[in-house]
Design an enzyme around this catalytic site. Sequence first.
Site, PDB file in Angstrom:
ATOM      1  N   TYR A  42     -21.967   3.835  -4.821  1.00 55.87           N
ATOM      2  CA  TYR A  42     -23.099   4.186  -5.687  1.00 55.87           C
ATOM      3  C   TYR A  42     -23.358   3.080  -6.722  1.00 55.87           C
ATOM      4  CZ  TYR A  42     -26.610   7.103  -7.811  1.00 55.87           C
ATOM      5  OH  TYR A  42     -27.821   7.580  -8.253  1.00 55.87           O
ATOM      6  N   GLY A  62     -21.889   5.538   2.636  1.00 52.88           N
ATOM      7  CA  GLY A  62     -20.868   5.958   1.671  1.00 52.88           C
ATOM      8  C   GLY A  62     -21.291   5.674   0.247  1.00 52.88           C
ATOM      9  N   GLY A  89     -19.576   6.682  -2.689  1.00 58.41           N
ATOM     10  CA  GLY A  89     -18.508   6.978  -3.640  1.00 58.41           C
ATOM     11  C   GLY A  89     -18.671   6.127  -4.887  1.00 58.41           C
ATOM     12  N   ASN A  90     -17.602   5.966  -5.634  1.00 57.87           N
ATOM     13  CA  ASN A  90     -17.683   5.202  -6.889  1.00 57.87           C
ATOM     14  C   ASN A  90     -18.188   3.786  -6.664  1.00 57.87           C
ATOM     15  OD1 ASN A  90     -16.748   7.382  -8.328  1.00 57.87           O
ATOM     16  ND2 ASN A  90     -14.617   6.712  -8.327  1.00 57.87           N
ATOM     17  N   VAL A  91     -17.666   3.124  -5.625  1.00 60.42           N
ATOM     18  CA  VAL A  91     -18.091   1.750  -5.342  1.00 60.42           C
ATOM     19  C   VAL A  91     -19.483   1.738  -4.724  1.00 60.42           C
ATOM     20  CG1 VAL A  91     -17.610  -0.331  -4.012  1.00 60.42           C
ATOM     21  CG2 VAL A  91     -15.734   0.910  -5.098  1.00 60.42           C
ATOM     22  N   LYS A 119       0.845  -1.187   0.000  1.00 63.31           N
ATOM     23  CA  LYS A 119       0.000   0.000   0.000  1.00 63.31           C
ATOM     24  C   LYS A 119       0.878   1.233   0.000  1.00 63.31           C
ATOM     25  CE  LYS A 119      -4.523   0.687   0.118  1.00 63.31           C
ATOM     26  NZ  LYS A 119      -5.506  -0.120  -0.611  1.00 63.31           N
TER      27      LYS A 119
END
Length: 340
Positions: free
Chosen positions: A180, A174, A176-178, A78
């Site tokens: 939604y 949440g 976000g991209n994931v 990471k």
Amino acid sequence: MFAMMENARLEALHLAQDTATGLRAIIAIHSSKLGPALGGCRYLAYPDDSSAICDAIRLAQGMSYKAALAGLAQGGGKAVLIRPPHVQSRAALFEAFGRMIESLNGRYITAMDSGTSSADMDCIAQQTRHVTSTTAAGDPSPHTAMGVYAGIRATARARLGGDDLQGLRVAIQGLGNVGYALAQQLAAAGVELFVSDLDVGRVQLAVEELGAQRVSNEELLTTPCDILVPCGLGGVLNPQTVSELHCAAVAGAANNQLASAEVADELEARGILYAPDYVINSGGLIYVALKHRGEELPAITAHLAKIGQRLTEIYAHAQADKRSPARVADALAERLLYGS
């Protein structure tokens, strides 16, 4: 610092700075036993350097476990880039980070993560080939959402007796991209959605497009539902929040949802089934790893389909051993990584 590394069984910790661009970067390589370390690049503000280093180490360990249980020939790593208050050129900063990655000679491959985009990966790619989720490679978020959706069905089957999601109450923290993309799939399956996000515009979009019900961020975790789906940042499950949950299961996309390993036991004691985060959210890693190796989409999709099966196996082991699925998943991953 070395004590933290030893405790996490971390192989290496790399620090670099570039005063010209404002880059202050940390790369944690947890394991390269199964292959080169692969993991996302976070670009976030941190209260201090120690917090950033701890985040990198913890997330790198999770990536090793995730890759091992996903059956990938990858290790775990990471990167954390400490976002400065002001930056003259974001592109130059990420190009400097690309040079740092290149200096590691392929031991670490980076990808999108919180605070970064495909455009940032494009900048990194100008300096190294050890990067994925570029514009050309594609956004891994939809594939993470696909895997989480499969995992939610497996969780519903294990905890609620069937994988037909029609009419279930699902609370998503949440968007976000994931989050939604996952909300779209769940809405199409006929679930009753409850959503929260710091971005009120995203919540309004879910209300208008998906028929979701708006819930405040403070109330989302205590909302009565069948399945709670954390899709924000980590550490959301702690002794206090677990004591206030009103759900049958937790199955979400966020990394490091548990504030500590003991929280998994508290969920188990309350009869709340927990989907180990690094198992259910492994779709993005599967996509970027196989895409980087040149695999075609059908092979990637077939690999994604195994996430639900893997969770079902973990749940069966957990039930037989009377242990939390999180403990079972850790033991399986450690057996693959350490032979223990």
